[in-house]
Structure formats: C-alpha cells, structure tokens
Design a protein around this motif. Structure first.
Motif: not given
Length: 283
Positions: A221-229
């Motif tokens: 989740e922390s990786m995903s949060n770096l670049i939001k849609e």
C-alpha cells in the motif's frame, strides 16, 4: 561493483525466459505511445485520446509513471526467477565457494534491482519528453520540467517492489511459490484493511480514518500511495463528475516526503532481511 554487475547480468541474459521478459517489458512500455493513436467515434464526433491532454506537460509525468508502474510485474518475475535459479542450479553455493561473500551476493542482487529501476525511469523520462514535445500544448522549459518528482517516486517505487520480490525469492526459493506468496500478501493487506476499517473497529468515520492511517504503513500500500491514479485530474473527467455528482472533495495527487520515507524504510528492511535469511540459512 562492475564485476558483481557483470556476473548477475550474465546469469540473467543466458536465461531465455528472463531475456524474453526483459524485452517484453520495455516493448510494453513503448506501447504507451500508441495511446496517442487511439480514436473513438461517437456519432459524427471523433475523439482522439492524445487530444484530451494526457500528454500535456507536466501532467504527462504523472500519467506515464502511473501506467508504466503497472508493467513492473514482468521485471518482478525476472527477479524472483533469478533467485530461484540460484538455488535450483547451485550457482549461489558455487559463487560462495569461489570467494563471493553473502554480503557481496546480496549487494550484487540489489545492484540489479537498482539498475532495473534506473533503466525503467530513464526510459520513461526519454519517452515522456518525446511524447510531450509531440503533443503537449505547453512547451516552456519551466512547465516541461515541473512535476519531475513523479519520476523520483517511480524509481523508488520500483526499487521497493523489486527489493520485496528479492526478499520473497530468497525466503521461498521457488519462483512459482514466491509469485504466489506476493499475490497472497497483496490480498492479505486488502483484507486486513477492510477488516480494520469496517469490521473489528465498527465502521464510523473515526475508525475508517484510523484504518486509512494504519494501512499506509504496509509495504504494498505504501508503494501504491507514491503515485496515485491520474485519470481524475483530466478536465474531461472532472466535468463529467461535476455533472453527475456535483462538487467533490479535492484529491491530493502530490508526492509527499513522508510517503517516500515509508517506502525507503521498507527497502532497507527487505534488503537487510534478505541478508539476514541468507546469513543464517544452511546452504
């Protein structure tokens, strides 16, 4: 460092599956450019995707890094297979017999991880410049090179995910099981999040916010949060949302230092854990 990198890439390049996956990865990244040629016909109207502003500077940095990150699974398979082959073919044991320390072995793998991430970032940088100068309505230098923090976030995101794959590859040893483990980890994070948000703590606004706060510290989740849609940033999407649902809360698309810090800490944890497992394991 050159010697370690040479050893690792010889192993990868001599493996046919890894070679195909590497080539496929960069070919697929190139397909982002094909989005520019997609057209939709609605009655007498013809809409071309590139004309909707997705390749405008500086938005292109956000859009391209988000799309490119979706293809990281190809290099993840290479990294997991790379570790599995070390055990399967006994090259790990042979490297250690030849004088390579376990610390050097982990460093060599991490160098490969960073090299993959750096090559991907450089590729996206060049491709985005080409597409941007071809289609963007804004070509001023100040605009072109603003929002480059998305490239930094993309690089860190890839290093983190590949470090995670390296850790799982060392932990599990077999590539199929390692990839399955990564998928299960992803599912487990989401299940835990929904249990935390709507289950054991009730489901009011306070506990929902608590769930959002806790989950941002989890690795995937922390990786995903770096670049939001990036799609909801498009003016066409905003117009549709305003027409259908009225005004909505402003979404934060920025790259925050706190988010980067969380991911960097996970990188350190994965690399140290990989070394610790290898150091304690009887080969």
């Amino acid at each position: 460092m050159k010697r370690l990198l040479s050893i690792e890439f010889q192993k990868i390049w001599k493996n046919k599956v890894s070679k195909v996956l590497l080539i496929a990865y960069f070919v697929l990244l190139s397909f982002i450019a094909l989005i520019a040629s997609i057209k939709f016909s609605i009655g007498s109207f013809e809409i071309r995707i590139a004309d909707q502003g997705i390749f405008n500077f500086p938005y292109i940095w956000h859009f391209n890094t988000y799309i490119a990150a979706l293809f990281k699974i190809f290099l993840a398979i290479v990294i997991v297979s790379m570790m599995a082959n070390e055990y399967t073919y006994g090259t790990l044991k042979q490297n250690l017999i030849d004088g390579l320390s376990k610390k050097e072995f982990i460093i060599s793998k991490f160098i490969v991880v960073v090299t993959f991430a750096l090559a991907s970032t450089l590729f996206i940088f060049i491709m985005s410049l080409i597409l941007g100068y071809s289609f963007s309505s804004y070509n001023e230098i100040g605009i072109v090179f603003s929002d480059l923090e998305y490239l930094l976030a993309f690089f860190i995101k890839l290093v983190a995910f590949f470090s995670f794959c390296l850790f799982i590859g060392i932990l599990v040893k077999r590539s199929a099981f390692a990839l399955g483990f990564i998928f299960i980890w992803f599912i487990a994070e989401n299940i835990f999040y929904w249990i935390l948000k709507f289950g054991i703590l009730g489901g009011d606004d306070k506990t929902k916010n608590f769930g959002d706060t806790i989950i941002q510290f989890f690795p995937i989740e922390s990786m995903s949060n770096l670049i939001k849609e990036p799609f909801s940033r498009l003016s066409a999407i905003k117009t549709i949302e305003a027409t259908i649902g009225g005004a909505k809360a402003v979404k934060d698309y920025s790259i925050h230092f706190s988010q980067i810090s969380i991911v960097v800490i996970w990188i350190a944890i994965f690399i140290y854990a990989s070394y610790y497992i290898l150091k304690k394991r009887d080969l």
